[in-house]
Scaffold this motif. Structure first.
Motif, short mmCIF file in Angstrom:
data_model
loop_
_atom_site.label_atom_id
_atom_site.label_comp_id
_atom_site.label_asym_id
_atom_site.label_seq_id
_atom_site.Cartn_x
_atom_site.Cartn_y
_atom_site.Cartn_z
N LEU A 1 56.77 -39.53 8.61
CA LEU A 1 57.02 -38.49 9.60
C LEU A 1 56.75 -37.11 9.01
N VAL A 2 57.20 -36.91 7.78
CA VAL A 2 57.00 -35.62 7.13
C VAL A 2 55.51 -35.33 7.00
N LYS A 3 54.76 -36.36 6.54
CA LYS A 3 53.30 -36.15 6.39
C LYS A 3 52.67 -35.70 7.69
N LEU A 4 53.11 -36.30 8.78
CA LEU A 4 52.52 -35.96 10.08
C LEU A 4 52.94 -34.56 10.52
N VAL A 5 54.24 -34.33 10.48
CA VAL A 5 54.78 -33.08 11.01
C VAL A 5 54.27 -31.86 10.24
N GLU B 1 68.04 -22.57 10.29
CA GLU B 1 67.75 -21.49 9.33
C GLU B 1 66.28 -21.15 9.32
N GLY B 2 65.44 -22.20 9.33
CA GLY B 2 64.01 -21.99 9.08
C GLY B 2 63.18 -21.67 10.30
N CYS B 3 63.69 -21.95 11.49
CA CYS B 3 62.85 -21.79 12.69
C CYS B 3 63.43 -20.72 13.61
N PRO B 4 62.92 -19.49 13.50
CA PRO B 4 63.53 -18.37 14.23
C PRO B 4 63.43 -18.48 15.76
N LYS B 5 62.48 -19.31 16.26
CA LYS B 5 62.34 -19.36 17.71
C LYS B 5 63.08 -20.54 18.33
N LEU B 6 63.77 -21.30 17.48
CA LEU B 6 64.46 -22.48 17.99
C LEU B 6 65.52 -22.07 18.99
N ARG C 1 57.38 -28.01 20.11
CA ARG C 1 58.38 -28.95 20.58
C ARG C 1 58.26 -30.26 19.81
N LEU C 2 59.37 -30.77 19.29
CA LEU C 2 59.36 -32.06 18.59
C LEU C 2 60.50 -32.93 19.08
N SER D 1 65.93 -34.73 5.04
CA SER D 1 64.78 -34.28 4.23
C SER D 1 63.58 -33.94 5.12
N GLY D 2 63.37 -34.75 6.13
CA GLY D 2 62.27 -34.49 7.05
C GLY D 2 62.49 -33.22 7.84
N LEU D 3 63.74 -32.98 8.23
CA LEU D 3 64.03 -31.77 8.99
C LEU D 3 63.87 -30.53 8.12
N GLU D 4 64.17 -30.67 6.84
CA GLU D 4 63.93 -29.55 5.92
C GLU D 4 62.45 -29.21 5.86
N ALA D 5 61.63 -30.26 5.78
CA ALA D 5 60.18 -30.04 5.74
C ALA D 5 59.70 -29.41 7.04
N LEU D 6 60.28 -29.87 8.15
CA LEU D 6 59.95 -29.28 9.45
C LEU D 6 60.26 -27.79 9.46
#
Lengths: 581, 152
Positions: A302-306, A365-370, A314-315, A324-329
């Motif tokens: 999933l991480v590789k794809l995202v 934290e990482g996605c300001p438009k969320l 939108r996900l 861990s995947g959400l951190e990568a996102l």
């Protein structure tokens, strides 16, 4: 100096005014504006099909071209609304065939649609273009065959999340060779195989096709041919994304995708095999919407794809993505606006994945438009919720589903009042909220105090006393829909806030503490509300007044009590006593 | 050359190529009933002047391509300046554009009026257009209720 434009000028001005709110505002200005407006209105949205009747609609708006209707309450999605409750679209169709021969669009959500209705639609509206059946049921592929065969100008056929009696895939062959007008086709909910050659020919002869959502039964090997026939696609839902690992299949897919330079949205991916995922990498940089909620692949894949999709907005994904995947996102997808994380094993006793509150905190934290979140998880802390609230004051939709009811903050064992309280306090634009976990009346005090723009609230297994419900009903000024299950809320708060219910679209309460007597009282006190008691145990008046009702659905209506209630639904109006005796 | 005469006696000379932008005038020319001076009794001089100003700017002409050619963006900018008018003039212009049947001008003006209406409450709209509310309180309440409960 008062100015009066001739009618044709007013009509011309009104032709630039589209939103429901604006159209409604101009209708009230004066009598002549009311008349011009009602004759020139072309589209209506009816948020509750029982709030009005087909007769009232056609009398008020004689020239509609587009109608949207919603039927069952939202909790029907969780099987809380019994079979046969209502929401049948047929009376509407029957009325509209006479009144709106030029009807072009019908958009239905959570309604019961029979084959008879579909056949009637296909024969009655010569210029019919758009049929959207969102979470509908009651029809079979025979009805779809009628639509395919008879709607000469069909542009959109969207069956998303509907329950269809799937007799065979043959219905698709009923689209005549002359049909070239399709822009959008969504058959993802269908189980059986459609005729692939018919599908390929249909796709090939519709040059304006921009949305194609296939069903699971379309095998991966068939996808390249379809894509080659529709390189202009903007939205694609694949079928099952699985096959034996074969290089020629892979390169065929890869080539086909590379050719689709307009693709922005992907979904499907049932049974996906990780080895085949790189076939879509070439178009990932353009992808803004990714629905992987059927993709049972693990976090590393999933991480590789995202991380290939920097423009993702939108996900939708399963909890296999893990923290861990959400951190990568959060690190790679800075444009993310909407995140939905679904549970892979909702009924399992133990967590099967490493997805915790931390994943959501990272993304916040990482996605300001969320601003839109639906998150299923097993644990939460007040501290995490406070972080999320402070990180994302722009949040508009926040739905948190902690799987086990009444789960406290796992670190402090406290209720989650403070955490959710922070959400409503900091997120001043919050319009939709779903609560879960251990919550006391204090939470609802926070909601009533702060959530001034909240329009929809979902509550389950929360609160201590009627005070909680009272806080919500008396404080939430913008509240339109309230749905409650398994909360100790009852008569006092409901009756004290009876007038509030006329300012809302609907209230649903199931497995709460509302008595039959209070329902009767409410029905008598508020004649414009339909107070419907849903009780499958038999007639409620065979039990004492103090007996609690199973389910209660209250909504305002200009059409009076509905006439199509099954035996297990009773309306509490002034005449109910007379009628039931 | 076509001459138009306003209600208050002002005359305006236009090239035929501009005059045909006014569908009403075009029809008269095609029907052969256009005299040397065409009276426009519904429209006063200062309004007719603005109408003609608009049409001259918007006319598509191959002969005068060099002089009048404007990019779409430039034309849009010119239009947004053009509509910066007081309300009375704006409304008079709409009536004129309607009578003279000038589609693009009518679209522009009606869109402008629509923008004045969007997002406003009925009370605000009545004030802007100086419209008397001729509903009884009960009538108004019933419509508002139907609007909010059924159609929103």
């Amino acid at each position: 100096m008062a100015y009066s434009f001739p009618e044709e000028v007013l009509e011309h001005v009104f032709s630039f005014i589209h939103t429901d709110k604006d159209r409604n505002a101009i209708s009230v200005v004066c009598k002549s504006w009311y008349e011009v407006e009602r004759w020139s209105r072309r589209r209506v949205f009816v948020g509750n099909c029982y709030a009005v009747s087909p007769g009232i609609v056609i009398r008020r708006f004689p020239e509609l071209r587009s109608v949207a209707l919603k039927g069952k309450p939202h909790f029907a999605d969780f099987n809380l609304v019994p079979e046969g409750w209502g929401g049948n679209v047929f009376p509407w169709i029957a009325t509209m065939t006479r009144a709106y021969p030029m009807l072009e669009e019908l958009r239905l959500k959570r309604m019961v649609v029979t084959d008879e209705s579909l056949e009637l639609i296909s024969r009655s509206f010569k210029n019919f273009k758009v049929l959207v059946l969102f979470s509908c049921e009651g029809f079979s592929t025979d009805g779809l065959a009628a639509i395919a065969a008879n709607c000469r100008n069909l542009r959109e056929l969207d069956l998303r999340e509907s329950e269809v009696d799937d007799l065979s895939g043959h219905w698709l062959t009923h689209f005549p060779d002359s049909c070239t007008s399709l822009v959008s086709l969504n058959i993802s909910c269908l189980g059986s195989e459609v005729s692939f050659s018919a599908l390929e020919r249909l796709v090939g002869r519709c040059p304006n096709l921009r949305t194609l959502r296939l069903n699971r039964a379309v095998p991966l090997e068939r996808l390249p041919n379809l894509l080659h026939r529709a390189p202009q696609l903007v939205e694609l839902g694949t079928g099952a994304y699985t096959a034996e690992p074969r290089p020629e299949v892979f390169s065929s897919l890869e080539g086909a995708f590379a050719n689709c330079k307009e693709l922005k949205s992907l979904s499907g991916f049932w049974d996906v095999v990780p080895d085949y995922l790189p076939s879509i990498y070439s178009i990932c940089s353009g992808i803004t919407s990714l629905n992987l909620s059927y993709a049972t692949i693990q976090s590393p894949d999933l991480v590789k794809l995202v991380t290939q999709c920097p423009n993702l907005q939108r996900l939708w994904v399963l909890d296999y993505i893990e923290d861990s995947g959400l951190e990568a996102l959060a690190a790679h997808c800075k444009d993310l606006q909407e995140l939905r994380v679904f549970p892979s094993e909702p009924y399992g006793a133990e967590p099967n994945v490493a997805l915790t509150e931390q994943g959501l905190v990272s993304v916040s934290e990482g996605c300001p438009k969320l601003h839109s979140v639906l998150y299923f998880c097993r644990q939460m802390t007040n501290a995490a919720l406070v972080s999320i609230a402070k990180n994302r004051p722009n949040m508009t939709r926040f739905r948190l589903c902690i799987l086990e009811p009444e789960t406290p903050d796992y670190q402090t064992m406290e209720p989650l009042d403070v955490g959710f309280g922070a959400i409503v306090e900091h997120c001043k634009e919050l319009r939709r909220l779903s609560l879960s976990g251990l919550l006391t009346d204090r939470m609802f005090d926070y909601i009533g105090t702060h959530a001034k723009k909240l329009e929809m609230l979902s509550v389950a297994f929360a609160g201590d006393s009627d005070l909680g419900l009272h806080h919500v009903l008396s404080g939430c000024e913008s509240l339109r829909k309230l749905e409650i299950r398994d909360c100790p809320w009852g008569d006092k708060a409901l009756l004290a806030n009876a007038a509030k219910l006329e300012t809302m679209r609907s209230l649903w309460m199931s497995s709460c503490s509302v008595s039959y007597g209070a329902c009767k009282l409410l029905g008598q006190k508020m004649p414009r509300l339909n107070v419907e008691v849903i009780d499958e145990r038999g007639p409620p008046d065979s039990r004492p007044e103090s007996c609690l009702v199973e389910k209660l659905y209250i909504y305002r209506s200009v059409a009076g009590p509905r006439l199509d209630m099954p035996s297990f639904v009773r309306t509490m109006d002034e005449d109910s006593e007379l009628r039931l005796s | 050359m076509i001459t138009l005469r306003s209600s208050d006696g002002e005359t305006f000379d236009l090239d035929e190529v501009v005059a045909v932008e006014l569908q009403t005038i075009k029809n008269m020319m095609e029907d052969g009933c256009a005299e040397s001076v065409i009276p426009v009794p519904n429209v006063e001089g200062k309004i007719l002047a603005k109408v003609i100003e608009y049409c001259k700017k918007h006319v598509k002409s191959t002969v005068k391509a060099e002089e009048h050619a404007l990019s779409d963006a430039d034309l849009k900018a010119w239009d947004s300046d053009f509509i910066k008018l007081d309300q009375a003039t704006l409304f008079d212009l709409i009536m004129a554009a309607n009578y003279l049947d000038i589609k693009s001008l009518l679209d522009l003006l009606c869109q402008t009026v629509a923008n004045m209406i969007k997002g406003k409450s009925p009370e605000e709209i009545r004030q802007i257009f100086n419209i008397k509310n001729d509903f009884t309180p009960e009538e108004e309440q019933e419509i508002r209720r139907e609007n909010q409960w059924a159609f929103q």
